[in-house]
Write a protein that holds these residues in place. Structure first.
Motif, short mmCIF file in Angstrom:
data_model
loop_
_atom_site.label_atom_id
_atom_site.label_comp_id
_atom_site.label_asym_id
_atom_site.label_seq_id
_atom_site.Cartn_x
_atom_site.Cartn_y
_atom_site.Cartn_z
N ILE A 1 -11.85 -8.98 -3.46
CA ILE A 1 -12.69 -10.12 -3.12
C ILE A 1 -12.32 -10.61 -1.73
N GLY A 2 -13.31 -10.71 -0.89
CA GLY A 2 -13.07 -11.14 0.48
C GLY A 2 -13.79 -12.44 0.80
N TRP A 3 -13.24 -13.16 1.74
CA TRP A 3 -13.91 -14.33 2.32
C TRP A 3 -14.28 -14.00 3.76
N PHE A 4 -15.51 -14.32 4.10
CA PHE A 4 -16.01 -14.16 5.46
C PHE A 4 -16.62 -15.48 5.88
N THR B 1 -15.33 -24.28 11.65
CA THR B 1 -16.66 -24.66 11.18
C THR B 1 -17.55 -23.43 11.05
N ALA B 2 -18.13 -23.24 9.87
CA ALA B 2 -18.97 -22.07 9.60
C ALA B 2 -19.47 -22.15 8.16
N VAL B 3 -20.38 -21.25 7.84
CA VAL B 3 -20.72 -21.00 6.45
C VAL B 3 -19.75 -19.94 5.94
N TYR B 4 -19.11 -20.24 4.83
CA TYR B 4 -18.13 -19.34 4.25
C TYR B 4 -18.74 -18.62 3.05
N TYR B 5 -18.55 -17.30 3.04
CA TYR B 5 -19.10 -16.45 1.99
C TYR B 5 -17.96 -15.72 1.28
N CYS B 6 -18.09 -15.56 -0.02
CA CYS B 6 -17.20 -14.63 -0.70
C CYS B 6 -17.99 -13.37 -1.04
N ALA B 7 -17.27 -12.27 -1.12
CA ALA B 7 -17.90 -10.98 -1.34
C ALA B 7 -17.00 -10.11 -2.20
N ALA B 8 -17.61 -9.22 -2.96
CA ALA B 8 -16.87 -8.36 -3.87
C ALA B 8 -17.10 -6.90 -3.54
N ASP B 9 -16.04 -6.12 -3.71
CA ASP B 9 -16.11 -4.68 -3.42
C ASP B 9 -15.22 -3.94 -4.39
N VAL B 10 -15.64 -2.73 -4.76
CA VAL B 10 -14.87 -1.96 -5.72
C VAL B 10 -13.77 -1.13 -5.06
N TYR C 1 -9.86 -18.16 -4.87
CA TYR C 1 -9.78 -19.41 -4.14
C TYR C 1 -9.35 -19.16 -2.69
N LEU C 2 -9.77 -20.05 -1.82
CA LEU C 2 -9.31 -20.03 -0.43
C LEU C 2 -8.84 -21.43 -0.10
N GLN C 3 -7.53 -21.60 -0.05
CA GLN C 3 -6.94 -22.88 0.34
C GLN C 3 -6.85 -22.91 1.85
N MET C 4 -7.49 -23.89 2.45
CA MET C 4 -7.55 -23.99 3.91
C MET C 4 -6.85 -25.26 4.35
N ASN C 5 -5.77 -25.11 5.08
CA ASN C 5 -5.00 -26.24 5.57
C ASN C 5 -5.04 -26.29 7.09
N ASN C 6 -4.72 -27.46 7.63
CA ASN C 6 -4.70 -27.64 9.09
C ASN C 6 -5.98 -27.11 9.73
N LEU C 7 -7.09 -27.55 9.19
CA LEU C 7 -8.38 -27.06 9.67
C LEU C 7 -8.65 -27.49 11.10
N LYS C 8 -9.34 -26.63 11.82
CA LYS C 8 -9.68 -26.85 13.22
C LYS C 8 -11.20 -26.84 13.38
N PRO C 9 -11.71 -27.48 14.42
CA PRO C 9 -13.17 -27.45 14.62
C PRO C 9 -13.74 -26.04 14.69
N GLU C 10 -12.96 -25.11 15.21
CA GLU C 10 -13.44 -23.72 15.30
C GLU C 10 -13.51 -23.02 13.95
#
Length: 123
Positions: free
Chosen positions: A34-37, A90-99, A79-88
């Motif tokens: 499972i990936g996050w993009f 900013t985006a739409v975050y997608y999760c994706a699955a691959d075998v 899950y994607l825990q995101m700490n110390n977030l920066k303005p850069e």
């Protein structure tokens, strides 16, 4: 077949934290990498992090030390825990699955995608 639904996005100030969730359907969820993009306006979709079936992980250099990916196969969730977030961030975050048995970082390796969740980090 896998269906993915992201949640947890929102508006946060720089330095803040968010936790994204990716909920999946499908009995073979545990066998998927499972990936996050993320994709910002006018930019290409870029790799953020991925977690394999064995819970091995890989991160983009831009998020190392700030983001943590994890999975709970009993809940069919990643899950994607995101700490110390920066303005850069900013985006739409997608999760994706691959075998794949590996940890692919290219979006073309992933066959199933969620609809995305918006993350906005204000300065």
């Amino acid at each position: 077949q896998v269906q993915l639904v992201e949640s947890g996005g929102g508006l946060v100030q720089a330095g803040g934290s968010l936790r994204l969730s990716c909920s999946a359907s499908g009995r073979t969820f545990s066998s998927y990498a499972i990936g996050w993009f993320r994709q910002a306006p006018g930019k290409e979709r870029e790799f953020v992090a991925t977690i394999g079936w064995s819970c091995s992980t890989k991160y983009a250099d831009s998020v190392k030390g700030r983001f943590t990916i994890s999975r709970d196969n009993a809940k069919n969730a990643v899950y994607l825990q995101m700490n110390n977030l920066k303005p850069e961030d900013t985006a739409v975050y997608y999760c994706a699955a691959d075998v794949s048995l590996g940890l692919p970082t290219t979006p073309y390796a992933y066959g199933y995608w969620g609809q995305g969740t918006q993350v906005t980090v204000s300065s």
